[in-house]
Write an enzyme that holds these catalytic residues in place. Structure first.
Site, PDB file in Angstrom:
ATOM      1  CE  LYS A 174      -0.719   0.903   4.855  1.00  0.00           C
ATOM      2  NZ  LYS A 174      -0.619   2.271   5.113  1.00  0.00           N
ATOM      3  CG  ASP A 203      -5.011  -4.179   4.528  1.00  0.00           C
ATOM      4  OD1 ASP A 203      -4.490  -4.281   5.652  1.00  0.00           O
ATOM      5  OD2 ASP A 203      -5.958  -3.418   4.301  1.00  0.00           O
ATOM      6  CG  HIS A 204       0.203  -5.059   8.043  1.00  0.00           C
ATOM      7  ND1 HIS A 204      -0.015  -3.750   7.725  1.00  0.00           N
ATOM      8  CD2 HIS A 204       0.251  -5.109   9.394  1.00  0.00           C
ATOM      9  CE1 HIS A 204      -0.069  -3.037   8.833  1.00  0.00           C
ATOM     10  NE2 HIS A 204       0.078  -3.825   9.869  1.00  0.00           N
ATOM     11  CE  LYS A 208      -2.374  -6.124  12.486  1.00  0.00           C
ATOM     12  NZ  LYS A 208      -1.059  -6.059  13.086  1.00  0.00           N
ATOM     13  CD  GLU A 242      -0.472   2.960  14.866  1.00  0.00           C
ATOM     14  OE1 GLU A 242       0.615   2.399  14.738  1.00  0.00           O
ATOM     15  OE2 GLU A 242      -0.960   3.714  14.009  1.00  0.00           O
ATOM     16  CG  ASP A 261      -0.972   5.406   7.832  1.00  0.00           C
ATOM     17  OD1 ASP A 261      -0.331   4.796   6.953  1.00  0.00           O
ATOM     18  OD2 ASP A 261      -0.622   5.427   9.034  1.00  0.00           O
ATOM     19  CG  HIS A 266      -4.652  -1.262   8.052  1.00  0.00           C
ATOM     20  ND1 HIS A 266      -4.174  -2.001   7.004  1.00  0.00           N
ATOM     21  CD2 HIS A 266      -3.615  -0.470   8.442  1.00  0.00           C
ATOM     22  CE1 HIS A 266      -2.909  -1.683   6.783  1.00  0.00           C
ATOM     23  NE2 HIS A 266      -2.556  -0.748   7.639  1.00  0.00           N
ATOM     24  CE  LYS A 352       0.871   6.674  12.643  1.00  0.00           C
ATOM     25  NZ  LYS A 352       1.156   5.257  12.862  1.00  0.00           N
ATOM     26  CE  LYS A 357       0.648  -2.123  17.782  1.00  0.00           C
ATOM     27  NZ  LYS A 357       0.216  -1.389  16.619  1.00  0.00           N
TER      28      LYS A 357
HETATM   29  C1  BG6 Z   1       0.684   0.752   8.695  1.00  0.00           C
HETATM   30  C2  BG6 Z   1       0.641   2.251   8.831  1.00  0.00           C
HETATM   31  O1  BG6 Z   1      -0.025   0.333   7.564  1.00  0.00           O
HETATM   32  O2  BG6 Z   1       0.125   0.161   9.853  1.00  0.00           O
HETATM   33  C3  BG6 Z   1       1.358   2.703  10.081  1.00  0.00           C
HETATM   34  O3  BG6 Z   1       1.237   2.846   7.691  1.00  0.00           O
HETATM   35  C4  BG6 Z   1       0.820   1.972  11.293  1.00  0.00           C
HETATM   36  O4  BG6 Z   1       1.235   4.104  10.266  1.00  0.00           O
HETATM   37  C5  BG6 Z   1       0.804   0.463  11.052  1.00  0.00           C
HETATM   38  O5  BG6 Z   1       1.645   2.293  12.405  1.00  0.00           O
HETATM   39  C6  BG6 Z   1       0.102  -0.241  12.180  1.00  0.00           C
HETATM   40  O6  BG6 Z   1       0.264  -1.616  12.019  1.00  0.00           O
HETATM   41  P1  BG6 Z   1       0.202  -2.580  13.261  1.00  0.00           P
HETATM   42  O7  BG6 Z   1       0.307  -3.939  12.673  1.00  0.00           O
HETATM   43  O8  BG6 Z   1       1.344  -2.217  14.155  1.00  0.00           O
HETATM   44  O9  BG6 Z   1      -1.116  -2.302  13.913  1.00  0.00           O
END
Ligand code: BG6
Length: 504
Positions: A174, A203-204, A208, A242, A261, A266, A352, A357
Site C-alpha cells: 500500500k 494489507d497486512h 493477522k 496507537e 493510512d 485496515h 496516533k 496501542k
Molecule cells: C501501517 C501504517 O499500515 O500500519 C502505520 O502505515 C501503522 O502508520 C501500522 O503504524 C500499524 O500496524 P500494526 O500492525 O502495528 O497495527
C-alpha cells in the site's frame, strides 16, 4: 452495580484437526525491490526467516534483493543479519543456513540496464537453488514506481504468466492510490502488465491471526450468527489506537493522514469481515465478493459524523508543515444500508499518540427489554452484553455478561469470560507478513485486496478527503498525546446516548 470484571472464567481449548489443510509451498524465488529499505529490514526478511525456521518454506527457495547500495551477497546477508536479530519475533539461531539462500544485486530500478543484470543474476540464482523459474516480485518501493517497474519487468521478459509453469506473481505494498482517481489509474496501469490473479495487494491487517479468526468465529459457531444483526446488536465500536506518534515518518505522514493510512484499508477491511454476509464458500473470491458488497453498502458519510483530530506537538515533527491540517486521529459514525444492519451505527476511531496501542472490535448488544429485578434503579444499571474481539495486543476474545453476586441480597455484577490466544494455544502468534508471503507462494489470494474492493473503499473515503480539502477554516480538534483522543469525538457518541470504551 458491582464490577466483577477481574473475575475471569477460564476457557478450555480442544484443538481440532485442520479444516483446511494448506498445501506446502512450491519452489520459488522472491525478488525484492527495495531490499535494503525499512520494510525489508523490519518485516520481510524477518518474516521469511521465521517461515524458514518453522519449516514452512519450500526446500528449494531463494531471495534476490535489488537496491541501489553497492554491496554484494555477503554485505546483504550481514546487513540483514543485524536487522533480523533486532526485529525477528524469534532469535535467528538458524541464520547461517537460511542466509545461504539470500542474494543481492545492486541496481537502480528506474534504469533499463538494471533489468538485464537482474535477469542474468536471477537465472544464476534459480539454477543454483532449483527454484524451477517460479518468481514472486515484491515491490517494497514507493507506489509511484510500480508502473515503471512492471513495464521494465515486462520489457525484459522477466514476467511469466499467472498460472503458467513456471509462474510469476507480484506483491504490491500500500498505498494503492491516494484517492479514487489515482487508485483507478494505478489499477489500470498495473492491469496492463499483470492479470488480477497474479496481483497480490498486501494489507497486512488481513494477515493477522485475530483478523482471520473473525470469520471462523462468526461462521464456525452457531450461537453468534443468529444474534449478529439489528435485532440484537445496538452498536459496534472498532478502534485502532496507537501510542506511537509519527516518529521519523513526518514527511510521508503529512501527505497521508490517518484516513488514508489506516481507515481506507485496515479498518474498512476489519469492518467488512465483521459485517459481511456469510460467503458461499471459503474460496478467495467468495469471501472477497461479500466484503466488496458490504463496503458498497456503506451510506455516504455526512461530514457532521466525522471528527478529525491532531495531537498536540504534531506540527513540530520534522517534515510536517507548521500550518498542517493533516489529521492524526479520526472518529466516525458509519451506517450500513442493508437489511442486516439498518439503524446500527458502526463507530470507528483510529489515531496516533493515544493512550495505548490497542486494536479491537466491540459488539454492544441491546439492553434487556424490561426491569426484571423489581428495583428500577438496579435494573437500569444492568449493563448490556459486550463481545470484544481483541485484535492486538493481548489477542483474545471476551464476553461481558451479568451475574448474580453470591449472597442473600439480589445483587448483580458484570463478569468477563475471557479467552487469550497466548494462554489458550500456548504457541506464539506469527507475524502477518509470514502468513501473507506464504499464501502468495501457495497462490492463495483470500487475504489480499482485490481491485474492485480497493476502489469501493476509495469511493467511500474520497468524498471525506475532498470535503476536508475544501474546508480550509473549521478547526481541527487538538488532543493531548497519551489521551483517548479529542473530546469532540466523545460528543459524537454522547449525542446518541453512548460512550467509547476507554483505551488501554
Ligand atoms: C501501517 C501504517 O499500515 O500500519 C502505520 O502505515 C501503522 O502508520 C501500522 O503504524 C500499524 O500496524 P500494526 O500492525 O502495528 O497495527
Amino acid at each position: 452495580m458491582k464490577d466483577l470484571s477481574k473475575t475471569q472464567i477460564r476457557t478450555r481449548i480442544e484443538p481440532g484437526n485442520p479444516q483446511v489443510k494448506e498445501e506446502s509451498a512450491p519452489p520459488c524465488t522472491v525478488i525484492i525491490f527495495g531490499a535494503l529499505g525499512d520494510l525489508s529490514k523490519r518485516k520481510l526478511i524477518p518474516a521469511l526467516y521465521n517461515l524458514y525456521q518453522e519449516g514452512d518454506l519450500p526446500e528449494h527457495f531463494a531471495v534476490l534483493g535489488l537496491n541501489r547500495d553497492q554491496t554484494d551477497d555477503h554485505g546483504f546477508r550481514e546487513s540483514h543479519k543485524e536487522s533480523t536479530d533486532r526485529y525477528s519475533r524469534t532469535k535467528p539461531e538458524k541464520w547461517d543456513a537460511f542466509s545461504n539462500n539470500l542474494h543481492y544485486i545492486p541496481g537502480d530500478f528506474t534504469e533499463s540496464d538494471s533489468y538485464n543484470k537482474l535477469r542474468v543474476k536471477l537465472e544464476e540464482v534459480e539454477a543454483k537453488h532449483l527454484t524451477e523459474g517460479n518468481r514472486i516480485f515484491y515491490l517494497a518501493t514507493p507506489a509511484r514506481f510500480f508502473p515503471l517497474i512492471l513495464e521494465q519487468l515486462q520489457s525484459a521478459n522477466l514476467l511469466h504468466e499467472a498460472d503458467g509453469e513456471p509462474w510469476s506473481r507480484v506483491i504490491i505494498e500500500k498505498p494503492f492510490g491516494t484517492d479514487l482517481g489515482s487508485a483507478k489509474e494505478l489499477n489500470t496501469l498495473v492491469g496492463k502488465r499483470l492479470s488480477e490473479s497474479q496481483t497480490y495487494r498486501i494489507d497486512h491487517y488481513l494477515g493477522k491471526e485475530t483478523v482471520q479468526n473473525i470469520l471462523v468465529f462468526r461462521f464456525g459457531n452457531t450461537i453468534f450468527e443468529p444474534l449478529w444483526n439489528r435485532n440484537h446488536i445496538d452498536h459496534v465500536e472498532i478502534t485502532a489506537a496507537e501510542s506511537i506518534q509519527v516518529e521519523g515518518r513526518g514527511r510521508f505522514y503529512d501527505q497521508t493522514g490517518v484516513l488514508r493510512d489506516i481507515v481506507q484499508n485496515h479498518l474498512l477491511q476489519v469492518m467488512a469481515l465483521i459485517a459481511m454476509e456469510p460467503p458461499v464458500s471459503f474460496e478467495a473470491d467468495d469471501i472477497r465478493n461479500e466484503k466488496v458488497q458490504l463496503i458498497h453498502s456503506l451510506r455516504p458519510m455526512e461530514m457532521g459524523d466525522v471528527i478529525r483530530g491532531q495531537y498536540q506537538g504534531y506540527k513540530n515533527v520534522e517534515g510536517v508543515g507548521d500550518q498542517s491540517r493533516t489529521p492524526t486521529y479520526v472518529a466516525m459514525k458509519i451506517m450500513v444500508e442493508n437489511w442486516r444492519w439498518q439503524g446500527v451505527p458502526f463507530y470507528l476511531r483510529a489515531g496516533k499518540g493515544l493512550a495505548a496501542k490497542e486494536t479491537e472490535v466491540s459488539i454492544h448488544f441491546r439492553s434487556i427489554p424490561l426491569c426484571l429485578f423489581n428495583n428500577d434503579k438496579e435494573s437500569q444499571s444492568v449493563q448490556p452484553n459486550v463481545l470484544t474481539l481483541r485484535i492486538q495486543p493481548e489477542e483474545g476474545i471476551s464476553l461481558r455478561f451479568v451475574s448474580k453476586v453470591p449472597g442473600d441480597d439480589l445483587s448483580v455484577g458484570n463478569v468477563h469470560m475471557d479467552m487469550s490466544y497466548a494462554e489458550a494455544f500456548q504457541k506464539p502468534i506469527s507475524e502477518a507478513y509470514e502468513r501473507l508471503i506464504l499464501d502468495c507462494m501457495r497462490g492463495n489470494q483470500t487475504l489480499f485486496a482485490r481491485r474492485d474492493g480497493v476502489e469501493k473503499a476509495w469511493t467511500f473515503i474520497t468524498p471525506i478527503l475532498d470535503a476536508w480539502a475544501r474546508d480550509k477554516n473549521s478547526p481541527i480538534a487538538i488532543y493531548e498525546p497519551g489521551s483517548d483522543g479529542p473530546k469532540e469525538a466523545d460528543a459524537l457518541l454522547q449525542r446518541d446516548g453512548r460512550a467509547w470504551t476507554t483505551i488501554g
